[in-house]
Design an enzyme around this catalytic site. Structure first.
Site, PDB file in Angstrom:
ATOM      1  N   ALA A   1       0.643  -1.617   0.047  1.00 29.26           N
ATOM      2  CA  ALA A   1      -0.014   0.038   0.041  1.00 29.26           C
ATOM      3  C   ALA A   1       0.843   1.198  -0.093  1.00 29.26           C
ATOM      4  O   ALA A   1       1.989   0.967   0.494  1.00 29.26           O
ATOM      5  CB  ALA A   1      -0.875  -0.404   1.349  1.00 29.26           C
TER       6      ALA A   1
ATOM      7  N   GLY B   1       0.957  -5.080   0.638  1.00 29.97           N
ATOM      8  CA  GLY B   1      -0.929  -5.331  -0.923  1.00 29.97           C
ATOM      9  C   GLY B   1      -0.356  -5.921  -1.610  1.00 29.97           C
ATOM     10  O   GLY B   1      -0.945  -6.246  -2.476  1.00 29.97           O
TER      11      GLY B   1
ATOM     12  N   GLU C   1      -1.233  -8.975  -0.972  1.00 30.16           N
ATOM     13  CA  GLU C   1      -2.182  -9.885  -1.101  1.00 30.16           C
ATOM     14  C   GLU C   1      -2.653  -9.578  -2.272  1.00 30.16           C
ATOM     15  O   GLU C   1      -3.084 -10.510  -2.786  1.00 30.16           O
ATOM     16  CB  GLU C   1      -2.908  -8.594   0.066  1.00 30.16           C
ATOM     17  CG  GLU C   1      -2.543  -9.281   1.229  1.00 30.16           C
ATOM     18  CD  GLU C   1      -2.563  -7.839   2.025  1.00 30.16           C
ATOM     19  OE1 GLU C   1      -1.961  -6.162   2.471  1.00 30.16           O
ATOM     20  OE2 GLU C   1      -3.429  -7.765   3.122  1.00 30.16           O
TER      21      GLU C   1
ATOM     22  N   GLU D   1       3.691  -5.609   6.928  1.00 24.82           N
ATOM     23  CA  GLU D   1       2.799  -4.623   8.024  1.00 24.82           C
ATOM     24  C   GLU D   1       3.303  -3.999   9.362  1.00 24.82           C
ATOM     25  O   GLU D   1       3.442  -3.255   9.900  1.00 24.82           O
ATOM     26  CB  GLU D   1       1.249  -4.973   7.848  1.00 24.82           C
ATOM     27  CG  GLU D   1       1.193  -5.364   6.754  1.00 24.82           C
ATOM     28  CD  GLU D   1       0.685  -5.670   5.617  1.00 24.82           C
ATOM     29  OE1 GLU D   1       1.787  -7.321   5.987  1.00 24.82           O
ATOM     30  OE2 GLU D   1       0.906  -6.195   4.298  1.00 24.82           O
TER      31      GLU D   1
END
Ligand code: COA
Length: 260
Positions: free
Chosen positions: A67, A111, A114, A134
């Site tokens: 992200a 992300g 992911e 994270e």
């Protein structure tokens, strides 16, 4: 296809390549990438000429480095919950009715990992690096990492990646089953397109049913899964492509599937 600022979409016959195009920020996922990718997938979903989608990142260094951390500043819990529960890129890929291949060309972090996990098949270059970092920001995965990574590679391995945030290399990702193939970077695109084209030749409705059935396996118990499989199997018997596949086999020729 619409024009986008943060992604590009290129159609190569029946394979569409969606490239996240922020190489100066290692293709990190900002809100715009999310929104544009979801919109592009909506267009590709409706385009019958597109049978397989490949997702990758621009440049030779990064698939997606997670992200966009700069967008985390000043966000409230409610904003973040809403953003990550809305029509996210992860869910759009997961529920996309056609096969999606992640072509991982470098950093595949947070992300990014992911996103790769939401795809159906992952292939990577030798320089790829994978992590769920994270924990180093004092947060946890919010795009499905704790769930999809655990289902794919098992609890012990997922737990170590998520609790340490450490990167693993391409070979370890292959050993873990996180990726199906590792290629030299210069061969990654050609090899991925070979795989995508092979899948794109199959019957589209059977591909969709296969994807749905396989994805259901990790969301159900065996009896429910077997029931779902036989229902989807039965639906295939209503298609022209089933007739074409069977006739082609009996006539010793290559089938030509139309997605009907
Ligand atoms: N969000 C926002 N910007 C990011 C980013 C991210 N996730 N990852 C990289 N960038 C930006 C950097 O800030 C830098 O921008 P700048 O040139 O304007 O300073 C640019 O991309 C290049 O990254 P840089 O850190 O200089 O490259 P590097 O080769 O030294 O390091 C990484 C590469 C991937 C190890 C490092 O960028 C990193 O740790 N990124 C964050 C990964 C992460 O924690 N992702 C999960 C987020 S939940």
């Amino acid at each position: 296809m619409s024009n986008y600022e943060t992604i590009t979409v290129e159609k190569r016959e029946s394979v569409a390549v969606l490239t996240i195009n922020r190489p100066d920020k290692l293709n990190s996922l900002n809100y715009n990438v999310h929104a544009e990718s979801v919109a592009a997938l909506d267009e590709l979903r409706k385009d019958d000429a597109v049978r397989v989608v490949v997702i990758t990142g621009a440049g030779q260094k990064s698939f997606v480095a997670g992200a966009d951390i700069s967008e985390f500043e000043g966000k409230t819990p409610v904003t973040q919950r809403n953003v990550f529960q809305e029509r996210t890129l992860f869910n759009s890929v997961d529920t996309f009715p056609k096969p999606v291949i992640a072509m991982i060309n470098g950093f595949c972090l947070g992300g990014g990992n992911e996103l790769a996990l939401a795809c159906d098949i992952r292939v990577c270059s030798e320089n790829a690096r994978f992590a769920q970092p994270e924990i180093n920001l004092g947060i946890i995965c919010g795009g499905g990492g704790t769930q999809r990574l655990t289902r794919l590679i098992g609890e012990g391995r997922a737990m170590e990646m998520i609790l340490t945030g450490d990167m693993i290399d391409a070979q370890k990702a292959l050993n873990y089953g996180l990726v199906n193939y590792v290629f030299p970077l210069e061969e990654l695109e050609a090899e991925t397109m070979k795989l995508a084209n092979k899948i794109a030749e199959k019957a589209p409705i059977a591909l969709q049913m296969s994807k749905e059935a396989v994805k259901f396996a990790s969301r159900s118990n065996l009896d429910e899964g077997l029931r779902r499989e036989v229902d989807l199997f039965a639906i295939c018997f209503s298609t022209e492509d089933k007739q074409e596949g069977v006739s082609a086999f009996l006539e010793k020729r290559k089938p030509e599937f139309k997605g009907k």
